[in-house]
Design a protein around this motif. Structure first.
Motif, mmCIF file in Angstrom:
data_model
loop_
_atom_site.group_PDB
_atom_site.id
_atom_site.type_symbol
_atom_site.label_atom_id
_atom_site.label_comp_id
_atom_site.label_asym_id
_atom_site.label_seq_id
_atom_site.Cartn_x
_atom_site.Cartn_y
_atom_site.Cartn_z
ATOM 1 N N LYS A 195 1.035 -1.147 0.001
ATOM 2 C CA LYS A 195 0.020 -0.068 0.120
ATOM 3 C C LYS A 195 0.717 1.701 0.140
ATOM 4 C CE LYS A 195 -4.096 1.921 1.315
ATOM 5 N NZ LYS A 195 -4.915 2.075 1.070
ATOM 6 N N ALA A 196 1.782 1.399 0.826
ATOM 7 C CA ALA A 196 2.576 2.261 0.531
ATOM 8 C C ALA A 196 3.342 2.840 -0.813
ATOM 9 C CB ALA A 196 4.426 2.157 1.970
ATOM 10 N N VAL A 197 3.623 1.736 -1.067
ATOM 11 C CA VAL A 197 4.635 2.009 -2.724
ATOM 12 C C VAL A 197 3.390 1.833 -4.471
ATOM 13 C CG1 VAL A 197 5.660 0.604 -4.980
ATOM 14 C CG2 VAL A 197 6.034 -0.088 -2.372
ATOM 15 N N GLU A 237 8.900 -12.295 -4.012
ATOM 16 C CA GLU A 237 10.477 -12.638 -2.746
ATOM 17 C C GLU A 237 11.053 -11.342 -2.764
ATOM 18 O OE1 GLU A 237 13.802 -15.316 -3.308
ATOM 19 O OE2 GLU A 237 12.412 -16.405 -2.693
ATOM 20 N N GLU A 238 11.333 -11.012 -4.496
ATOM 21 C CA GLU A 238 12.952 -10.402 -4.260
ATOM 22 C C GLU A 238 11.723 -8.255 -4.087
ATOM 23 O OE1 GLU A 238 12.620 -9.052 -8.354
ATOM 24 O OE2 GLU A 238 13.324 -10.392 -9.208
ATOM 25 N N PHE A 239 10.068 -8.478 -3.409
ATOM 26 C CA PHE A 239 9.873 -6.876 -3.121
ATOM 27 C C PHE A 239 9.703 -7.168 -1.236
ATOM 28 C CE2 PHE A 239 5.343 -5.384 -1.273
ATOM 29 C CZ PHE A 239 5.764 -4.306 -2.468
ATOM 30 N N GLN A 240 9.589 -8.561 -1.317
ATOM 31 C CA GLN A 240 9.479 -7.936 0.350
ATOM 32 C C GLN A 240 11.338 -8.257 1.049
ATOM 33 O OE1 GLN A 240 7.924 -12.750 1.802
ATOM 34 N NE2 GLN A 240 7.422 -11.995 4.014
ATOM 35 N N GLY A 263 7.795 3.984 1.110
ATOM 36 C CA GLY A 263 7.135 3.374 -0.333
ATOM 37 C C GLY A 263 7.958 3.595 -1.318
ATOM 38 N N LYS A 264 8.859 5.115 -1.005
ATOM 39 C CA LYS A 264 10.049 5.259 -2.277
ATOM 40 C C LYS A 264 10.927 3.532 -2.188
ATOM 41 C CE LYS A 264 8.010 8.419 -3.333
ATOM 42 N NZ LYS A 264 7.315 8.664 -4.873
ATOM 43 N N CYS A 265 10.826 3.783 -0.268
ATOM 44 C CA CYS A 265 12.197 3.050 -0.766
ATOM 45 C C CYS A 265 13.051 1.372 -1.227
ATOM 46 C CB CYS A 265 12.700 2.748 0.410
ATOM 47 S SG CYS A 265 14.314 1.593 0.848
ATOM 48 N N ALA A 316 13.337 -2.250 -5.010
ATOM 49 C CA ALA A 316 12.845 -3.554 -5.820
ATOM 50 C C ALA A 316 13.039 -3.044 -7.482
ATOM 51 C CB ALA A 316 10.430 -3.299 -5.536
ATOM 52 N N GLN A 317 12.869 -2.366 -7.566
ATOM 53 C CA GLN A 317 13.470 -1.832 -8.582
ATOM 54 C C GLN A 317 15.068 -1.636 -9.479
ATOM 55 O OE1 GLN A 317 12.471 1.742 -10.602
ATOM 56 N NE2 GLN A 317 10.208 1.886 -10.120
ATOM 57 N N ALA A 318 15.938 -1.824 -8.225
ATOM 58 C CA ALA A 318 16.698 -2.283 -8.589
ATOM 59 C C ALA A 318 17.239 -3.675 -8.876
ATOM 60 C CB ALA A 318 17.649 -1.734 -7.270
ATOM 61 N N GLU A 319 16.781 -4.076 -7.719
ATOM 62 C CA GLU A 319 16.853 -6.205 -8.333
ATOM 63 C C GLU A 319 16.439 -6.146 -9.175
ATOM 64 O OE1 GLU A 319 14.344 -7.529 -4.709
ATOM 65 O OE2 GLU A 319 15.987 -6.661 -3.477
ATOM 66 N N GLU A 320 15.481 -5.840 -10.500
ATOM 67 C CA GLU A 320 15.023 -5.687 -11.220
ATOM 68 C C GLU A 320 15.525 -5.400 -12.959
ATOM 69 O OE1 GLU A 320 11.465 -4.659 -12.222
ATOM 70 O OE2 GLU A 320 10.048 -5.370 -10.583
ATOM 71 N N THR A 321 16.510 -4.878 -12.655
ATOM 72 C CA THR A 321 17.631 -4.278 -13.518
ATOM 73 C C THR A 321 18.792 -5.696 -12.559
ATOM 74 O OG1 THR A 321 17.777 -2.344 -12.749
ATOM 75 C CG2 THR A 321 16.255 -2.385 -14.056
#
Length: 136
Positions: A59-61, A86-89, A121-123, A128-133
């Protein structure tokens, strides 16, 4: 009374001329884009897995309309929901650790609104975006 009967008969004739509603290919409710998974897209599954992993961070994101915005943002994503959750968590756990170590610095680093209350949320989003790329 006669006018009402004529109106009803005219409506019935129009409905019969239009044909059955199931003439639209798909799942029977007019959705031609049925992909056989009960209406759940990959994006919806991904977002549901993220929400289940950490509802507060989700919800924060994503904000007020979290599910809707998450699904819209991930429409073209075709990933395994378990891996994404899992990455999000993990991102949320990293942010909790950062926030616990230095609350004021955390708010100053990630907060973008007038009172820095959106920092968590910003963190999570950043991590999460850093883990995806993949980094080269």
């Amino acid at each position: 009374m006669t006018k009402t009967l004529i109106a009803v008969a005219a409506c019935a004739a129009v409905l019969l001329a239009a044909g059955p509603a199931s003439a639209v290919p798909g799942n029977g409710n007019g959705n031609a884009g049925d992909n056989g998974n009960g209406g759940s897209s990959d994006a919806a599954k991904l977002c549901a897995a993220q929400k289940k992993a950490d509802p507060a961070a989700f919800k924060a994101v994503w904000g007020k309309h979290a599910m809707r915005d998450c699904i819209r943002a991930n429409r073209d994503t075709a990933t395994d929901p378990a891996v994404a959750a899992e990455e999000f968590q993990n991102a949320a756990q990293e942010c909790r650790a950062e926030r616990a170590a230095d609350p004021a610095g955390f708010a100053a680093t990630y907060g973008t609104n007038h009172n820095d209350h959106n920092a968590f949320g910003k963190c999570v989003s950043t991590h999460a975006q850093a883990e995806e790329t993949p980094s080269a």
